[in-house]
Design an enzyme around this catalytic site. Structure first.
Site, PDB file in Angstrom:
ATOM      1  N   CYS A   1     -44.672  23.006 -15.189  1.00  0.00           N
ATOM      2  CA  CYS A   1     -45.871  23.743 -14.762  1.00  0.00           C
ATOM      3  C   CYS A   1     -45.608  25.167 -14.287  1.00  0.00           C
ATOM      4  CB  CYS A   1     -46.575  22.963 -13.657  1.00  0.00           C
ATOM      5  SG  CYS A   1     -47.259  21.409 -14.208  1.00  0.00           S
TER       6      CYS A   1
ATOM      7  N   ARG B   1     -31.818  29.600 -12.885  1.00  0.00           N
ATOM      8  CA  ARG B   1     -31.574  28.828 -14.102  1.00  0.00           C
ATOM      9  C   ARG B   1     -31.683  27.338 -13.800  1.00  0.00           C
ATOM     10  NH1 ARG B   1     -27.429  31.680 -16.199  1.00  0.00           N
ATOM     11  NH2 ARG B   1     -25.750  30.230 -15.673  1.00  0.00           N
ATOM     12  N   SER B   2     -32.590  26.990 -12.902  1.00  0.00           N
ATOM     13  CA  SER B   2     -32.808  25.584 -12.585  1.00  0.00           C
ATOM     14  C   SER B   2     -33.496  24.894 -13.749  1.00  0.00           C
ATOM     15  CB  SER B   2     -33.675  25.443 -11.331  1.00  0.00           C
ATOM     16  OG  SER B   2     -35.014  25.848 -11.615  1.00  0.00           O
TER      17      SER B   2
ATOM     18  N   ASP C   1     -27.614  32.947 -12.658  1.00  0.00           N
ATOM     19  CA  ASP C   1     -27.567  32.092 -11.478  1.00  0.00           C
ATOM     20  C   ASP C   1     -26.198  32.278 -10.842  1.00  0.00           C
ATOM     21  OD1 ASP C   1     -25.763  30.551 -12.933  1.00  0.00           O
ATOM     22  OD2 ASP C   1     -26.953  28.721 -12.859  1.00  0.00           O
TER      23      ASP C   1
ATOM     24  N   PHE D   1     -41.428  34.213  -8.163  1.00  0.00           N
ATOM     25  CA  PHE D   1     -42.045  32.898  -7.952  1.00  0.00           C
ATOM     26  C   PHE D   1     -41.376  32.116  -6.830  1.00  0.00           C
ATOM     27  CE2 PHE D   1     -38.985  32.064 -11.439  1.00  0.00           C
ATOM     28  CZ  PHE D   1     -38.294  30.971 -10.933  1.00  0.00           C
ATOM     29  N   ALA D   2     -40.374  32.711  -6.165  1.00  0.00           N
ATOM     30  CA  ALA D   2     -39.733  32.054  -5.029  1.00  0.00           C
ATOM     31  C   ALA D   2     -40.597  32.223  -3.780  1.00  0.00           C
ATOM     32  CB  ALA D   2     -38.347  32.650  -4.782  1.00  0.00           C
TER      33      ALA D   2
END
Length: 298
Positions: free
Chosen positions: A140, A173-174, A196, A251-252
């Protein structure tokens, strides 16, 4: 002028609301919460509000983290439950990856099950459901990033390669956001540098290769910079590292850009939360059509 995440989310909620009304049935989403992690509590409240607005039944089930696997299994087996989401982190380690696969992929509205991740990495856009082929769901937040960029004219809205000729740098890079986002954007035609703590990679046409590019080189050559590093130890991106034509998105929950960089960017987008929730609702509808709607005719 920034088209805010709230405005983008409202547009999608309006479309989803109409589609749900046309179904003639009430969908149900169950959220699972373990612990009192602030962002998870906020996300759960966002989900509740979105469901109530759209006419979706929502139930938050608070469980001890050691009880969560069994509780998810019960929801998997309940035909009255059409969508499941888990508010992470739960254990904060690899056990969370295991829990993502405990959720039945047919009810995984966050798109985090390995079934959906494989679909994404293989660039398979359709899935065989109970009756007919339906659209695959994707994570999402990664999808929310693209929808916000699209709404602001920074990303193509049509065609098979809407990000053609764009160079993007992503810090994260999760498997939840950063890697899926890099794959999606590269499949759409972008050249994506992914950073990352283990170093940089280059994504093109959905595939990653090793690269020795530096942070400075990647940022200097990028038309878009997207960050999601949940650590205050991350060196904030400064104004001197980007051009005035750069589109920047964070987005953090922690700021990854300096105030000066935010001011210098052609467009700065500070959050994606409302659109993430809207995309979860969109996925709920897709999963219902692919896997649950046939029950109405039985």
């Amino acid at each position: 002028m920034l088209v805010t995440p709230s405005i983008v989310a409202a547009r999608y909620r309006a479309e989803i609301r109409q589609e749900i009304r046309a179904l003639g049935t009430r969908l149900k989403v169950v959220g699972f919460l373990a612990g009192d992690y602030g962002p998870s509590l906020t996300y759960a409240e966002y989900t509740r509000n979105a469901c109530e607005e759209l006419g979706i039944a929502y139930e938050l089930r608070v469980r001890n983290r050691l009880e969560l696997e069994g509780a998810i299994g019960e929801a998997n087996e309940d035909p009255a439950v059409h969508g499941i989401m888990v508010y992470y982190p739960v254990f904060g380690n690899e056990q969370d990856r295991y829990l993502k696969d405990v959720v039945d992929h047919r009810k995984d509205i966050e798109g985090l099950h390995s079934y959906w991740i494989r679909k994404l990495y293989e660039n398979e856009r359709l899935v065989d459901g109970a009756v007919a082929a339906g659209k695959a769901v994707v994570p999402c937040t990664a999808l929310a990033v693209l929808k916000i960029l699209e709404a602001n004219g920074a990303y193509g809205a049509s065609g098979t390669r809407p990000a053609e000729h764009k160079t993007v740098t992503i810090f994260n890079r999760s498997e939840v956001v950063g890697r899926p986002l890099a794959v999606m954007m590269s499949n759409d035609g972008a050249r994506v540098y992914s950073f990352d703590e283990f170093g940089p990679m280059l994504y093109e046409v959905g595939q990653a290769v090793e690269t020795e590019i530096s942070r400075a080189e990647a940022l200097a050559g990028s038309s878009m910079v997207i960050t999601g590093v949940p650590s205050r130890a991350f060196p904030r991106i400064g104004a001197g590292e980007i051009s005035p034509r750069t589109i920047c998105l964070n987005f953090a929950t922690i700021k990854n850009f300096s105030p000066e960089a935010e001011e210098k960017a052609e467009l700065f987008i500070p959050r994606v939360g409302p659109v993430t929730v809207a995309m979860c609702m969109r996925n709920t509808l897709r999963l219902f059509r692919s896997y649950h709607a046939h029950r109405l005719a039985v």
